[in-house]
Design a protein around this motif. Sequence first.
Motif, PDB file in Angstrom:
ATOM      1  N   ASP A   1      17.973   3.847  17.458  1.00 60.24           N
ATOM      2  CA  ASP A   1      17.643   5.260  17.228  1.00 60.24           C
ATOM      3  C   ASP A   1      18.408   5.823  16.039  1.00 60.24           C
ATOM      4  O   ASP A   1      17.863   6.613  15.249  1.00 60.24           O
ATOM      5  CB  ASP A   1      17.951   6.080  18.482  1.00 60.24           C
TER       6      ASP A   1
ATOM      7  N   ARG B   1      16.750   4.624  12.699  1.00 64.17           N
ATOM      8  CA  ARG B   1      15.295   4.611  12.766  1.00 64.17           C
ATOM      9  C   ARG B   1      14.640   4.700  11.388  1.00 64.17           C
ATOM     10  O   ARG B   1      13.731   3.946  11.063  1.00 64.17           O
ATOM     11  CB  ARG B   1      14.835   5.769  13.658  1.00 64.17           C
TER      12      ARG B   1
ATOM     13  N   CYS C   1      11.233   2.390  15.536  1.00 61.51           N
ATOM     14  CA  CYS C   1      12.181   2.186  16.636  1.00 61.51           C
ATOM     15  C   CYS C   1      12.454   3.461  17.419  1.00 61.51           C
ATOM     16  O   CYS C   1      13.331   3.466  18.289  1.00 61.51           O
ATOM     17  CB  CYS C   1      13.504   1.636  16.087  1.00 61.51           C
ATOM     18  N   ARG C   2      11.741   4.538  17.143  1.00 62.85           N
ATOM     19  CA  ARG C   2      12.036   5.793  17.824  1.00 62.85           C
ATOM     20  C   ARG C   2      11.681   5.713  19.302  1.00 62.85           C
ATOM     21  O   ARG C   2      12.383   6.251  20.143  1.00 62.85           O
ATOM     22  CB  ARG C   2      11.273   6.934  17.159  1.00 62.85           C
TER      23      ARG C   2
END
Length: 579
Positions: free
Chosen positions: A498, A501, A512-513
Amino acid sequence: MAYWLMAADNGPKAYEVPPKPIPVDWETSHCTSRDDHHVAEVAEGDAVALVRVGRHGGVVAHGYTTAVVADHSSGGERFSLRCDPRRISVRFDETYLSAPVPLRLLPGIATSTKARYARSSPHRPVPLLEISDEAWQALVRAVEKPGPYEWPVAWNLEPGAVVSRRDVHDTYGGQRQGAIVRCGTTPNTFVFLGAGFNGAPFAYRWADDGALALVGKPEEGTLTASTGEPVSFENRLVLRHLRSGIPLRIFHSSGRKPVIYLGEVVVDQERPVEDWIDVSAPPPPILSPRRGTQERAHEQRRFRAPLLRVHPVTELAPFLSPEQQPRRRRQTIRLGVTRSVNDAESATQPLATRLSDTEAIQHAANRLRAVPDGAVPELTDAAELADLVIRRHRTAGLGDLRRLIRDPDTREPAIQRLLEQHTWVFGGEYMGAAARRALSLSDQLDIPLIRGDGTLHGVEIKRANIPKLVVVHRGRPVVGAPVHEAVVQAMNYLRGLDEQRHTLLNEYGVDCRRASMTVIIGNPAFVREQLTTEEVAEAIRTYNSHLSRIKVLTYSELLNGAHRSLRLAGAPTPVPRRR
């Protein structure tokens, strides 16, 4: 580390009275006289391959030496006394009793030595032979690509096939009566569930660790569960089949009706006998001298039957009676040739449901070869061939995964290498594995997967042997500390993804959120607490219900889900009826 070839035992003899104890160690020395000693210095950790001696022989298993139990000591001047042999303990990691590797494929072995392994003689034992690293690598490659086999080594029945017992013995040998039978013409040992011993049903039950416990032949007297006790010839056939290099195959029998072939199993190397159960037998009738009538003695003969632990080599067929099996599965076999009895009914079924995977692949390949040059083959034929090849590859992968998770000494890298080749076991919502594991600057995912929407899903792999996977807290099963530690590690992975990201999205194109994680850890068979598989699964489900982006999964649940997915993928599509 050295590499050794070791000859298998010749098997128990029916005329051994009283029966000998079952050996648990292997001798690595052979002394013919006071001055003639042949000692193989096999050390702990050396690789060992088991060779089935005889005309149906070849390498049938390989593993490693776990310990040196006793060293060789000569009798000195005591020529009449036998030398104390050198003994080792061996554990076989890979068993392929039905697919032996011929010695001719191994380089660096003399022709005379191969000829000795081809002859079987109990009076001339074959000593251990040290081979080179090149020969061992050739053995490993040959195991991965088994060749075609012909009768009497070949086996032509798939699990679930219904045949008559007469046809089985006519083709493969063995006596037509009894629950445990050794074949004389082919290298096989049969176990017929339901045949019965002395009025006691030859039953079975599943253990919590996935082993199948078979009720063996009752033994008269008070025997212990130790493998060093003398046991009968029939029970020795099961307990020593791996030492003899002979496949062990089980059938479901119900009297004179046809039998169903369930599959091949291998005896448990660590605990071959789970327990001994009491089996009562009525006292024999005696003739009364006063009345001239038959009476029964007051003393009741006591019998104890062993619970023999075995593990399936492949997925076993369902334990159904032959009457519950579809008639199209009933087969007749003659010298390795298998054909369907009800051809009219089977002709309307899809090819994959009538033939084995090997026969179906060969049939589809022959149809493609028959296409003339320059013509376009039917897409259905090509799709069927591709589906059969993929299904066979996946079935073999599940077998390898099952063996790894049942071994308490298996480490995470071995499981990770296998799962990287079979990412389909995680479900159909993933497109495949990502090309780069180190997406984060500080962490590294074991197996990064990509969802259909382009988001990342990570898989964290832990050991299968976790004794404290689930513990009892205040009378209720809860997950243990190893599970908490693995979940915290997954949380740190997600936090790192996170925080980076934007960098990962610009550099790798991976969002990747909304990343998620799956932690695969533990096997209920290794749980220390006295808990059932259902109680362990319930504790894991309760724990997962309070997690958001992380899911905990045991290896048994992963394997069961993959099996269900494979069966659904291979099921024929129902044809709608006309109205």
